[in-house]
Every structure is written in structure tokens, then in C-alpha cells.
Design a protein around this motif. Structure first.
Motif, PDB file in Angstrom:
ATOM      1  N   GLU A   1       8.690 -16.899   7.250  1.00 47.08           N
ATOM      2  CA  GLU A   1       9.086 -15.618   7.802  1.00 47.08           C
ATOM      3  C   GLU A   1       9.303 -14.585   6.692  1.00 47.08           C
ATOM      4  OE1 GLU A   1      12.503 -16.465  10.094  1.00 47.08           O
ATOM      5  OE2 GLU A   1      11.400 -17.337  11.799  1.00 47.08           O
ATOM      6  N   GLY A   2       9.962 -14.994   5.503  1.00 44.77           N
ATOM      7  CA  GLY A   2      10.209 -14.086   4.372  1.00 44.77           C
ATOM      8  C   GLY A   2       8.930 -13.610   3.727  1.00 44.77           C
ATOM      9  N   LEU A   3       7.990 -14.494   3.486  1.00 41.77           N
ATOM     10  CA  LEU A   3       6.715 -14.107   2.900  1.00 41.77           C
ATOM     11  C   LEU A   3       5.967 -13.147   3.810  1.00 41.77           C
ATOM     12  CD1 LEU A   3       5.438 -17.452   1.335  1.00 41.77           C
ATOM     13  CD2 LEU A   3       6.247 -15.417   0.142  1.00 41.77           C
ATOM     14  N   GLY A   4       6.127 -13.352   5.093  1.00 44.02           N
ATOM     15  CA  GLY A   4       5.485 -12.437   6.027  1.00 44.02           C
ATOM     16  C   GLY A   4       6.028 -11.034   5.894  1.00 44.02           C
ATOM     17  N   GLU A   5       7.352 -10.934   5.702  1.00 49.26           N
ATOM     18  CA  GLU A   5       7.973  -9.616   5.515  1.00 49.26           C
ATOM     19  C   GLU A   5       7.517  -8.979   4.214  1.00 49.26           C
ATOM     20  OE1 GLU A   5      12.399  -7.625   4.939  1.00 49.26           O
ATOM     21  OE2 GLU A   5      12.213  -9.721   5.602  1.00 49.26           O
ATOM     22  N   ILE A   6       7.465  -9.804   3.121  1.00 47.33           N
ATOM     23  CA  ILE A   6       7.007  -9.300   1.816  1.00 47.33           C
ATOM     24  C   ILE A   6       5.566  -8.827   1.920  1.00 47.33           C
ATOM     25  CG2 ILE A   6       6.394 -10.008  -0.534  1.00 47.33           C
ATOM     26  CD1 ILE A   6       8.871 -11.814  -0.494  1.00 47.33           C
ATOM     27  N   LYS A   7       4.761  -9.611   2.601  1.00 50.78           N
ATOM     28  CA  LYS A   7       3.352  -9.242   2.754  1.00 50.78           C
ATOM     29  C   LYS A   7       3.211  -7.930   3.499  1.00 50.78           C
ATOM     30  CE  LYS A   7      -1.038 -11.069   4.449  1.00 50.78           C
ATOM     31  NZ  LYS A   7      -1.714 -12.216   5.113  1.00 50.78           N
ATOM     32  N   GLU A   8       4.021  -7.773   4.539  1.00 54.26           N
ATOM     33  CA  GLU A   8       3.972  -6.541   5.318  1.00 54.26           C
ATOM     34  C   GLU A   8       4.364  -5.327   4.466  1.00 54.26           C
ATOM     35  OE1 GLU A   8       5.998  -4.651   9.355  1.00 54.26           O
ATOM     36  OE2 GLU A   8       6.211  -6.782   8.909  1.00 54.26           O
ATOM     37  N   ARG A   9       5.432  -5.490   3.653  1.00 58.57           N
ATOM     38  CA  ARG A   9       5.866  -4.401   2.769  1.00 58.57           C
ATOM     39  C   ARG A   9       4.795  -4.090   1.716  1.00 58.57           C
ATOM     40  NH1 ARG A   9      11.277  -6.824   0.626  1.00 58.57           N
ATOM     41  NH2 ARG A   9      11.177  -5.037  -0.796  1.00 58.57           N
ATOM     42  N   LEU A  10       4.209  -5.159   1.199  1.00 57.38           N
ATOM     43  CA  LEU A  10       3.178  -4.974   0.180  1.00 57.38           C
ATOM     44  C   LEU A  10       1.964  -4.256   0.749  1.00 57.38           C
ATOM     45  CD1 LEU A  10       2.163  -5.433  -2.686  1.00 57.38           C
ATOM     46  CD2 LEU A  10       1.399  -7.725  -2.002  1.00 57.38           C
TER      47      LEU A  10
ATOM     48  N   ASP B   1      -1.524   0.357   0.629  1.00 60.42           N
ATOM     49  CA  ASP B   1      -2.246   1.422   1.320  1.00 60.42           C
ATOM     50  C   ASP B   1      -1.880   2.789   0.744  1.00 60.42           C
ATOM     51  OD1 ASP B   1      -3.512  -0.376   2.918  1.00 60.42           O
ATOM     52  OD2 ASP B   1      -2.130  -0.151   4.622  1.00 60.42           O
ATOM     53  N   LYS B   2      -0.590   2.983   0.489  1.00 57.93           N
ATOM     54  CA  LYS B   2      -0.126   4.270  -0.025  1.00 57.93           C
ATOM     55  C   LYS B   2      -0.745   4.564  -1.393  1.00 57.93           C
ATOM     56  CE  LYS B   2       2.586   7.901   0.187  1.00 57.93           C
ATOM     57  NZ  LYS B   2       2.409   8.931   1.223  1.00 57.93           N
ATOM     58  N   VAL B   3      -0.737   3.559  -2.276  1.00 54.04           N
ATOM     59  CA  VAL B   3      -1.267   3.743  -3.628  1.00 54.04           C
ATOM     60  C   VAL B   3      -2.776   3.911  -3.610  1.00 54.04           C
ATOM     61  CG1 VAL B   3      -1.599   2.598  -5.862  1.00 54.04           C
ATOM     62  CG2 VAL B   3       0.651   2.564  -4.765  1.00 54.04           C
ATOM     63  N   MET B   4      -3.477   3.076  -2.838  1.00 54.24           N
ATOM     64  CA  MET B   4      -4.936   3.110  -2.854  1.00 54.24           C
ATOM     65  C   MET B   4      -5.498   4.352  -2.181  1.00 54.24           C
ATOM     66  SD  MET B   4      -5.379   0.574  -4.700  1.00 54.24           S
ATOM     67  CE  MET B   4      -7.151   0.746  -4.762  1.00 54.24           C
TER      68      MET B   4
ATOM     69  N   TYR C   1       5.116   8.892  -3.310  1.00 52.83           N
ATOM     70  CA  TYR C   1       4.361   8.037  -4.232  1.00 52.83           C
ATOM     71  C   TYR C   1       5.309   7.282  -5.167  1.00 52.83           C
ATOM     72  CZ  TYR C   1       0.483   6.524  -7.177  1.00 52.83           C
ATOM     73  OH  TYR C   1      -0.441   5.766  -7.856  1.00 52.83           O
ATOM     74  N   VAL C   2       6.294   7.994  -5.676  1.00 47.91           N
ATOM     75  CA  VAL C   2       7.284   7.353  -6.560  1.00 47.91           C
ATOM     76  C   VAL C   2       8.014   6.248  -5.813  1.00 47.91           C
ATOM     77  CG1 VAL C   2       9.473   7.730  -7.780  1.00 47.91           C
ATOM     78  CG2 VAL C   2       7.582   9.338  -8.084  1.00 47.91           C
TER      79      VAL C   2
ATOM     80  N   HIS D   1       0.951  -6.962  -8.583  1.00 49.25           N
ATOM     81  CA  HIS D   1       0.653  -6.526  -9.956  1.00 49.25           C
ATOM     82  C   HIS D   1      -0.552  -5.582  -9.972  1.00 49.25           C
ATOM     83  CE1 HIS D   1       3.496  -8.462 -12.595  1.00 49.25           C
ATOM     84  NE2 HIS D   1       3.325  -9.638 -11.995  1.00 49.25           N
ATOM     85  N   ASP D   2      -1.548  -5.851  -9.172  1.00 48.16           N
ATOM     86  CA  ASP D   2      -2.724  -4.975  -9.112  1.00 48.16           C
ATOM     87  C   ASP D   2      -2.341  -3.589  -8.607  1.00 48.16           C
ATOM     88  OD1 ASP D   2      -4.315  -6.985 -10.026  1.00 48.16           O
ATOM     89  OD2 ASP D   2      -5.119  -7.568  -8.062  1.00 48.16           O
ATOM     90  N   VAL D   3      -1.460  -3.566  -7.610  1.00 44.69           N
ATOM     91  CA  VAL D   3      -1.000  -2.281  -7.083  1.00 44.69           C
ATOM     92  C   VAL D   3      -0.272  -1.490  -8.163  1.00 44.69           C
ATOM     93  CG1 VAL D   3       0.596  -1.183  -5.472  1.00 44.69           C
ATOM     94  CG2 VAL D   3      -0.883  -3.034  -4.682  1.00 44.69           C
ATOM     95  N   VAL D   4       0.626  -2.162  -8.890  1.00 42.11           N
ATOM     96  CA  VAL D   4       1.386  -1.480  -9.943  1.00 42.11           C
ATOM     97  C   VAL D   4       0.462  -1.006 -11.056  1.00 42.11           C
ATOM     98  CG1 VAL D   4       3.102  -1.817 -11.761  1.00 42.11           C
ATOM     99  CG2 VAL D   4       3.561  -2.631  -9.446  1.00 42.11           C
ATOM    100  N   TYR D   5      -0.521  -1.825 -11.424  1.00 45.50           N
ATOM    101  CA  TYR D   5      -1.468  -1.421 -12.468  1.00 45.50           C
ATOM    102  C   TYR D   5      -2.209  -0.144 -12.070  1.00 45.50           C
ATOM    103  CZ  TYR D   5      -5.632  -1.296 -15.355  1.00 45.50           C
ATOM    104  OH  TYR D   5      -6.635  -0.879 -16.187  1.00 45.50           O
ATOM    105  N   THR D   6      -2.707  -0.142 -10.822  1.00 41.89           N
ATOM    106  CA  THR D   6      -3.416   1.048 -10.333  1.00 41.89           C
ATOM    107  C   THR D   6      -2.510   2.270 -10.355  1.00 41.89           C
ATOM    108  OG1 THR D   6      -4.781  -0.352  -8.894  1.00 41.89           O
ATOM    109  CG2 THR D   6      -4.679   2.003  -8.371  1.00 41.89           C
ATOM    110  N   ALA D   7      -1.252   2.054  -9.943  1.00 40.86           N
ATOM    111  CA  ALA D   7      -0.292   3.164  -9.933  1.00 40.86           C
ATOM    112  C   ALA D   7       0.000   3.645 -11.338  1.00 40.86           C
ATOM    113  CB  ALA D   7       0.994   2.718  -9.242  1.00 40.86           C
TER     114      ALA D   7
END
Length: 664
Positions: A72-81, A86-89, A109-110, A142-148
Motif C-alpha cells: 500500500e505504501g509503495l503504491g502511494e509513493i508511486k502515485e506521488r512520483l 509529469d510536472k517536471v517532464m 515547479y519548485v 533520481h531521473d526526475v531530479v536529474y532532469t529538474a
């Protein structure tokens, strides 16, 4: 069996082992030949095995519950991620700059980047299976943060460049300082008639420039820049952030030097320059250094502190790396000047460079106080030493040039030699730098106490108590030495004249010029009143020597000796007439020659004319008056008034002749 101790199984398949153990205990318990102690031990062992079995079942139930919760926790993390991703890309598809779209978009964005950083922290805190779902989510975060971070670096640069502000107030413009000296004399090559009488000093004070430290970027974007820096530092992208700042500010400082119109010259370029162009470059360098250090560098340091002030020594490192190349470019120009030939015309400019750098070093030390390798501060100190040595060597070379300046022909008209003008204007200009010269010349080999001959009153020389306590500055010693060298040189030049009278007139003109230059300037403070009195006496002595050489033989014609009849007191009219004719011929010859001679100073010219007139006219009036009864009107060629008027034509530098006839 009495030594058995209870243990908690930890091996895999522990449930099967526990069950087997229980079967063994039951089997042993059915035996009839067991003692009571053995039966007790077996009973205790059976109890422990039952307890272990119960705990194992409870553990299994707990693990099953945790697995459900974890899913259930990973599902929440995945949803947040997914939301953050989407916002960053989405911004990677959009070519516009985030901060140009308004504060709300920038804030969102911040917030998204901050969320991605928190997700990474959460996932890294979990006990991760390398091939598990958590690892996959962590990689995505990590990929999201790198792109950001790549985007934020671009946004950081954009904010710095687009919001840059320039500075060039009119009242510290180099243009105005150029106009101030446009009509002044220039420092020209050795042997010409003049040296510039004054050089503009530090017209831009430390205080006035300190008021001009300005915002390199608009103050409204400073919070945004700090925000981006904080995000990038938090994600360990501090190197990319600081490099962006360094790159932008380095370009900005290069642009500053371009705006200030300072050419980028190599040492070789500087060494090849003609003096006229080099003189202009030195003047501009002095002005640019003041503005660059006290305005631009101070402003870059402030901006660096505003953005990176909360990140340990990062602010200082950014400032040093951004400004080092520009500062070294400026210092390289000074290095080239210090390496160049020791030409006298450069001395005033080099002194200006030395004083400026000495004045700027406290500012530079403060700006680069935290510099790890002290490169800029050390370069400044080294350049200051080299410029100081160059000043000393150039001054001593100037003394040598004055001593070795020879002539093969006499100076026309006995006027003020161009060497005299050059040297006196030269040292008068140096009076503005007397304190610096005292510092730099004190160890150049001359005595630190005064040399008492020939420039001091003999009473000082003869009084040991006064002599022991009387000292002069290093500047005064060198100026006196230089003037003494000049006097010796002038004395040699005076020997080129055939006429003794012109020789004395030449020395009178030049010594008077030297003395007046000292009296009418700060040189008097440096050389002292005693020097002035000594040289006043010298040029007056030359004036008397001129009168004696020019007029003694002529005035001797106006004496009574040799005009009487032999053995009688009666005057011979023939001899008297011959004497008068001899006087007129001699006077006319002096008139013809000495009207071509020159006394440039009006007051000195009038004084010598009056002194000569008093002697000549007085003697002429007396002689003619005493023998008027024996002289006919025809024998008197000129009246006393005529002669007095003719004497007013002397020393104008324009040769004339007297053609008047005997008076009727």
C-alpha cells in the motif's frame, strides 16, 4: 541431558525442525524407565517447543500484515512520483523559461522538485531489494531530479543574464578625465622642451567609489536565485550551480573591461607599443583598475554573498573563480610595464600605477580574504614590488641620461636649455609623488643624511651640533643630486661659447630658471629655503660676471687715462674723439651681438637691463659732461637717452644693428 539450554532456532525450515523435536520429546516421554528428573526436563523442553511454535506463527502473521502495508505504501509513493514526474517532464516539452511565466508556475515547479527530493529520501530509507519495486521507484525519482537540475541550471543562468544591470556614472567617466588633461603638456621624449607639469591624481576617491557598489542583477530576482541554489545544493548539484554562476559572472566582467575600453594586450604587445599609445593605455589602466576593483569586483562579491552566503566557503570560491582571469589580465599589463625599458617619460605614469595599486591592495585583500591559494593577492603584492623597483631604476637611469647628455654646438642665444626645462619640469611633476619616492628611493645607495656641500650654508657645515641633527628626505637627496648633475652638465655646455659674457648669460638664465621653478612650487618644501638662497646667489653671481665680461673693457674707454697730451694735464681733442669713436664702435658691436641673445624671463631681463644701464649710462653721462667743452656736436653720436633706449633692445633674441649718423 542436564546440560541442555533452550535455544531459539534461526535456521531456514525452523517450523519443520520444531515439529520433529516435539515428536522426539513425546516418544521419549512414553518410556517407563525414565527418572523423574528426566521426565521434568522433557516436560520443560516440550513447553519451550510449544512456545517457539506459537511465536513463529505470530511472526508469520505479522510479516503477512507488513507485506500488505508495504504494498500500500509503495503504491502511494508511486502515485506521488507519477505526479512529480509529469510536472517536471511537461516543462521539458515547453521551450519557455519557467520563471518567465510568473511566480505561480515557478512556485509549483519548485514544489515538485522538493517533493521528488523527499521521495528519494523516503525510498533510500527503506530496506531495498536491488531488484525490487522500491529500487525501480528510486531510479525513476533520481531521473526526475536529474532532469529538474538540468532545467534549474538553465533557469539560474537565464535569471543572471536577463536581469543583469550595468553601471557607468558620468562623473567617474574616463571621458571626463581625458578632457581635463587634453590641453596639458604631455610627457614627451628626452631632449624636448617640456615635460607635463601635472598629472591627474586619484580623482575618484575610495569613499566616492564605495558609494557606487551596485546590484549586478535586479534585486527582485535574488530570492529566486537563492531558491534555485538551495534546491541544487540539496540534490548535490552544487558544482553545476556554482559553475553556472562563475561562467556568467566571468563573462560579465569581461564585458565590463570591454565597456571600459581596456584592450586585451599581451606582454609582448605592450612591450612593442610606441610611447604615445602606451601613455594613453597606462592612463586608462589606472582609471579602469579603480573602477573595476572598487565598483565591479565589490558588486560581484556582494552578489555572490547574497546567493551563496549560507553555503560555507562557496561564496568566496565563486567570487575568486569568476574574477581571477579578469584581475590577472589587468595585472599582466602592469607586469609588462615593469618589464619594459627604463625610459624617463614613463616614470610619472609608473608612479601613478604604483600609488594606485598600493591604495587598492587593502580593497583587494578584503575581497580575496578567503582565497585558498592567495593567487590574486600574491600577484598584486609582487607587481607592487616590481613597479617600485622600476620607479627606482628609472629615476637612477634618468640621472645617468642627464649626466651623459652632451652637445657639440652652443645653445643659440644663451637662453634656457631644453635639458634644463625638461629636468626641472620633470622633478616638479614628481613632487606630487614625494612620499612614494621617499619610500622607494631611500635604499638606492645615497646617504640618508644630507650632503652639506655645495648646497648648504657653510655655517651649517661648521657647526657639528647642527650638522649631526640635520637630515633631509630621500627625495630631496635625489633631487639635489639630479640638479647638481644638471648644473655640471650646463657648465660643460657653457664652455662651448666663445664669448665669456655669453657663457655667463647662459648659466645665469638656466640657474635663474631652476631657482624660480623651485621657489614657485612644492619643490621649495622639499629642497628647502637654504637651497633657494644658495642658487639665488649663484645666478646673481653669473649676472655680475656677465656685466664684467661684457662692459668692463667698454667702460674703460670712458675713463680719463690716455686722453691727455704727453706730460700735460690738457685733454687732447684728437685722442678724446678717438676714445668716443672707440666707445661707439664697441657699443654698437655689443648691441648687434646681444640683441640676438635671449633672456626669456621678463623680470630677469628688465633687472639686467636696468643694472647695465645704471653702470653704462652713468659712466657715459659723467664722461661726456666732464669733456663737453672739448667735444663737438659731431663727435657725440648718441645721447645718453639714446643709449638708454638702445639698451632696452638687448636680450630679445632678435639681432639688430645701429645705423644712425653722428648728430648734427
Amino acid at each position: 541431558m542436564g546440560d541442555c539450554k533452550p535455544v531459539t532456532p534461526t535456521l531456514e525450515g525452523e517450523e519443520d525442525l520444531i515439529a520433529a523435536a516435539q515428536q522426539i520429546v513425546i516418544a521419549l516421554g512414553t518410556r517407563r524407565n525414565l527418572t523423574s528428573d528426566a521426565r521434568k526436563i522433557l516436560a520443560d523442553l516440550g513447553t519451550q517447543l510449544s512456545s517457539i511454535t506459537k511465536r513463529s506463527e505470530n511472526k508469520k502473521e505479522e510479516d503477512e500484515e507488513e507485506e500488505v502495508e508495504e504494498e500500500e505504501g509503495l503504491g502511494e509513493i508511486k502515485e506521488r512520483l507519477n505526479i512529480v514526474e509529469d510536472k517536471v517532464m511537461n516543462w521539458e516539452v515547453d521551450e519557455s523559461m519557467i520563471w518567465d511565466c510568473g511566480s505561480e508556475e515557478a512556485y509549483d515547479y519548485v514544489k515538485a522538485v522538493d517533493e521528488a527530493q523527499k521521495l528519494i529520501e523516503t525510498l533510500e530509507s527503506l530496506c531495498l531489494d536491488r531488484d525490487g519495486k522500491e529500487s525501480e521507484l528510486l531510479r525513476r525519482a533520481h531521473d526526475v531530479v536529474y532532469t529538474a537540475m538540468v532545467r534549474l541550471e538553465e533557469e539560474f543562468r537565464h535569471l543572471l543574464v536577463q536581469n543583469r544591470q550595468t553601471f557607468e556614472p558620468e562623473h567617474v567617466s574616463f571621458r571626463s578625465s581625458e578632457e581635463d588633461v587634453e590641453n596639458e603638456g604631455s610627457i614627451i621624449s628626452f631632449g624636448d622642451e617640456s615635460v607635463e607639469d601635472s598629472v591627474p591624481r586619484d580623482s575618484i576617491s575610495r569613499r566616492s567609489l564605495g558609494d557606487f557598489v551596485f546590484d549586478l542583477v535586479h534585486p527582485s530576482v535574488i530570492p529566486d536565485l537563492k531558491c534555485i541554489a538551495k534546491l541544487m545544493f540539496a540534490s548535490s548539484y552544487d558544482g553545476e550551480c556554482t559553475q553556472a554562476f562563475i561562467s556568467v559572472q566571468k563573462d560579465a566582467l569581461d564585458d565590463c573591461l570591454f565597456i571600459l575600453e581596456l584592450e586585451k594586450l599581451s606582454i609582448e604587445d605592450v612591450l612593442k607599443m610606441e610611447w604615445g599609445a602606451l601613455n594613453s593605455q597606462i592612463r586608462r589602466w589606472i582609471w579602469v583598475m579603480k573602477v573595476f576593483v572598487r565598483v565591479y569586483l565589490a558588486s560581484v562579491k556582494r552578489l555572490s554573498d547574497q546567493i551563496f552566503g549560507g553555503f560555507d566557503s562557496c561564496s568566496s570560491i565563486c567570487f575568486v573563480e569568476a574574477s581571477k582571469s579578469s584581475m590577472l589580465q589587468l595585472l599582466n599589463f602592469g607586469e609588462a610595464i615593469a618589464l619594459g625599458p627604463r625610459q624617463p617619460e614613463k616614470l610619472v605614469r609608473i608612479l601613478g600605477m604604483y600609488e594606485l595599486l598600493a591604495d587598492l591592495i587593502p580593497d583587494i585583500d578584503a575581497l580575496y580574504a578567503d582565497e585558498i591559494d592567495s593567487c590574486v593577492r600574491n600577484e598584486c603584492q609582487d607587481l607592487l614590488k616590481r613597479l617600485g623597483y622600476c620607479v627606482k631604476a628609472t629615476f637612477l637611469e634618468f640621472e645617468n641620461l642627464v649626466a651623459s647628455n652632451t652637445s657639440t654646438t652652443p645653445f643659440p642665444g644663451g637662453g634656457i636649455h631644453h635639458l634644463t626645462r625638461y629636468v626641472m619640469n620633470y622633478i616638479r611633476t614628481l613632487t606630487d609623488y614625494s612620499e612614494t619616492l621617499n619610500l622607494l628611493l631611500k635604499d638606492s645607495g645615497k646617504e640618508t643624511s644630507v650632503s652639506f656641500s655645495p648646497d648648504l650654508n657653510p655655517t651649517v657645515e661648521d657647526n657639528p651640533s647642527i650638522r649631526s641633527s640635520f637630515c633631509v628626505s630621500a627625495t630631496a637627496l635625489h633631487f639635489r643630486s639630479l640638479i647638481s648633475i644638471l648644473l655640471c652638465n650646463l657648465d660643460d655646455k657653457s664652455k662651448l661659447y666663445k664669448e665669456d659674457s655669453l657663457r655667463h648669460l647662459f648659466l645665469m638664465n638656466n640657474i635663474h630658471y631652476m631657482t624660480k621653478k623651485v621657489k614657485d612650487s612644492e619643490l621649495r618644501t622639499i629642497l628647502g629655503d637654504e637651497w633657494v638662497r644658495k642658487h639665488n646667489w649663484k645666478f646673481q653671481q653669473q649676472a655680475m660676471n656677465y656685466e664684467r665680461a661684457s662692459w668692463s673693457s667698454i667702460l674703460s674707454l670712458l675713463r680719463d687715462e690716455g686722453i691727455h697730451y704727453p706730460g700735460s694735464n690738457s685733454v687732447s681733442r684728437t685722442l678724446l674723439k678717438e676714445r668716443m669713436q672707440g666707445f661707439y664702435v664697441a657699443f654698437e658691436e655689443v648691441y648687434k651681438i646681444q640683441t640676438a641673445w635671449l633672456i626669456p624671463d621678463v623680470e630677469l631681463r628688465e633687472d639686467l637691463r636696468i643694472s647695465t644701464s645704471v653702470k653704462v649710462i652713468q659712466a657715459y653721462r659723467t664722461f661726456v659732461g666732464r669733456h663737453c667743452s672739448n667735444l663737438s656736436d659731431k663727435s657725440i653720436k648718441y645721447s645718453a637717452d639714446d643709449l638708454e633706449n638702445y639698451l632696452l633692445d638687448l636680450f630679445e633674441g632678435s639681432p639688430r644693428s645701429l645705423h644712425s649718423c653722428y648728430r648734427k
